[in-house]
Write a protein that holds these residues in place. Sequence first.
Motif, short mmCIF file in Angstrom:
data_model
loop_
_atom_site.label_atom_id
_atom_site.label_comp_id
_atom_site.label_asym_id
_atom_site.label_seq_id
_atom_site.Cartn_x
_atom_site.Cartn_y
_atom_site.Cartn_z
N THR A 159 0.98 -1.15 0.02
CA THR A 159 -0.01 0.02 -0.14
C THR A 159 0.93 1.28 0.09
N THR A 218 3.27 7.28 -6.34
CA THR A 218 2.71 6.22 -5.93
C THR A 218 3.41 5.27 -6.86
N TYR A 230 -8.44 3.37 -4.33
CA TYR A 230 -8.33 4.05 -3.16
C TYR A 230 -9.85 3.79 -2.46
N THR A 282 -4.80 6.16 0.80
CA THR A 282 -4.22 4.90 0.76
C THR A 282 -4.48 4.36 -0.55
N PRO A 311 -4.27 11.78 4.48
CA PRO A 311 -3.73 10.63 4.12
C PRO A 311 -4.87 9.87 3.21
N TYR A 367 -4.50 1.07 -2.65
CA TYR A 367 -4.49 -0.25 -2.13
C TYR A 367 -3.74 -0.80 -2.91
N VAL A 422 0.51 5.21 0.84
CA VAL A 422 -0.26 6.28 1.56
C VAL A 422 0.39 7.78 0.95
#
Length: 261
Positions: free
Chosen positions: A18, A109, A120, A29, A27, A31, A20
């Motif tokens: 993951t 990312t 997300y 995330t 935040p 996934y 963040v």
Amino acid sequence: MSQHNFFVIAMTWLFTGTIVLVVLGQPYTAYYPYCSNTDNYTMASEYQVNLVSLMSDLPQGAINNRGFYTSMAGEAPDRVYGLTMCYVDRNWTQCQDCVRAAAAGVQQTCPFSREMEACYDACILRYSNVPFFSVADPTTAVYMFLRSSVVSDAPSMVAARQTLMSQLAAGAAAAESSPQLLGLANGSVGYTDSLGAQQVIYGLTQCTRDLNASECTRCLTETVNDLSSTFPNDTYGAVKAYSCYVVYSVGGDFLTITLPP
């Protein structure tokens, strides 16, 4: 659904972890995002310039288009294609925040990747150097569970769930023919458990709005099958794939459609 206690189990053999993102102190995330690792772009390259341009366009496009947008930037061979969509069971503020954060954080990312797919909590974002609009990607990105909550009569629930989710998959595919219907379907069905108690199961299915009916059906068929095998007796379960989303809940309807009309 923020009032419920969720945890996530992901397909770790497909993804790396993951990510963040922190955007404006909040935040977000991603996934287990998919990040391509061949033919990476370089700093200040034409591809990066086009990617930055695309990511500046996608969020506002989605906000102006009820939570979904596709766009492209640049010319071949450095053209970039992008898509973002909000999950309709999140509120409009969550939707807007998610698409902005996801777009702002793509280079964090997936640094230098020519292709990225990420789910997300409130949205999905994809980009690629090759056209992908209108072709479903049913790859599962993440499963979501309610912690330690199961039904007492699994066979009755499973039968009702299969009936409901099959109907909703067909409904979402049919809705792809009308932009006003957002490529989604939701509903509920009652059933009687082994103790004679009346129960209700609620469900929702959603496809990205670039898909036609057959591609939406293909994505949802695989995802509903995955849902059935992954959640044998859970009171809640969700599967987020890169082109569709399925979720159900027993006994509590918190799958409210919240995007603007």
